[in-house]
Scaffold this active site. Sequence first.
Site, PDB file in Angstrom:
ATOM      1  N   ASP A 182       0.856  -1.175   0.000  1.00  0.00           N
ATOM      2  CA  ASP A 182       0.000   0.000   0.000  1.00  0.00           C
ATOM      3  C   ASP A 182       0.896   1.230   0.000  1.00  0.00           C
ATOM      4  O   ASP A 182       1.792   1.350   0.834  1.00  0.00           O
ATOM      5  CB  ASP A 182      -0.892  -0.005   1.245  1.00  0.00           C
ATOM      6  N   GLU A 266      -0.875  -0.923  -6.132  1.00  0.00           N
ATOM      7  CA  GLU A 266      -2.064  -0.359  -6.738  1.00  0.00           C
ATOM      8  C   GLU A 266      -1.644   0.333  -8.034  1.00  0.00           C
ATOM      9  O   GLU A 266      -0.527   0.836  -8.133  1.00  0.00           O
ATOM     10  CB  GLU A 266      -2.734   0.637  -5.806  1.00  0.00           C
ATOM     11  N   ASP A 345      -3.445   0.525   6.762  1.00  0.00           N
ATOM     12  CA  ASP A 345      -2.614   0.377   5.564  1.00  0.00           C
ATOM     13  C   ASP A 345      -2.228  -1.082   5.309  1.00  0.00           C
ATOM     14  O   ASP A 345      -2.134  -1.520   4.163  1.00  0.00           O
ATOM     15  CB  ASP A 345      -1.355   1.243   5.672  1.00  0.00           C
TER      16      ASP A 345
END
Length: 361
Positions: A182, A266, A345
């Site tokens: 993350d 991501e 997170d």
Amino acid sequence: MFRTYQFRLYPTKKQQEKIHFTLERCRLLYNRLLQERICAYQGEQKNLTYYEQKKTLPDRKKAIPELKQVYSQVLQQVVEKLDKTYRAFFQRVQNKQKGGFPRYKGENRYRSFTYPQSGYTLEGKCLQLSKIGSIRIRMHRGIKGVIKICTIMQKNGKYYTCFSCQVKPASQPKTGKQVGIDLGVKHLAVTSDEQFFSAPKHLRKSESHIKRLQRSIFKKKKGSKRRKKVVKVLARTHEKIANRRKDYAHKLSCLLVQAYDFIAFEDLSISNMVKNHQIAKNIVDAGWGQLVQYTTYKAESAGKRVVLVDPYQTSQRCSCCGEIVKKTLAERVHRCICGYEQDRDINAAINILHLAQQVAS
Ligand SMILES: [Zn+2]
């Protein structure tokens, strides 16, 4: 696969003069070639090609003896540079993207030249350049592979060389480990196996330093000597920070590729964080894009894998039961009705890993 390395050069006064001479000769040639392309088009509706322009080099050398003091492949590369600029322009037109027509390069607007195949050799602590001499080089890290292209750059009164090296993919030992990452503001990266990586503090500090310099420039008279001086300092500070940021991204990406076989991030291009302007500045600062980019190419050459996933709801979803647990940015802990409790997170990182595993299978 290619990898690029940048090193600082320390030319003597005389070598500096030769570098500037080469830059200026390349610039004039570039402008001249551009002018000829424009004239040919306006006059006869003809598009001059790379080969047509390259063929003119021997005659130019006869007419302008100074050109003989520049290594011939460096001159050829100027022809290529213009050709590339042209093609990029037409590509943009075709894609209906914005972007101007190739422009003439003003004084001090031409800052690099390239030895595309030969004319350079590394000899101990020196880089031997044809027509320029043996320049002292500081190689702060070893290079892998064979140098294929050597570019000389002048930036803020300093000199650099860029080596583009061809490397054979050398596989790293497999660890059997997979990880989701993350990307954040407080911590640059948080992993699904509960590790936190923060951007170095000095990057933060230099940010306020930059703000001070910008204010100081704003107060000084345009065109004044003092203003020019501060502008120079600001440019150097920006450069220093960019180098430090790059360095950190290199270190962290190395670490990740060594430790894991499968790395999930991501996809920043669809991440809503980039669209949020308030933290967009921090994103630049934290260097997320750089981290993902470096990890991707290092993984590729190490025989490992990086997968990018749509981050939609990764911070809201419970990584244990799949339930959506709404929380604001300020809530740092994920608490689900299923009883699962985790750092926000880390929970997101686990979700990112799960999504990537689905994509990959
Ligand atoms: Zn749950």
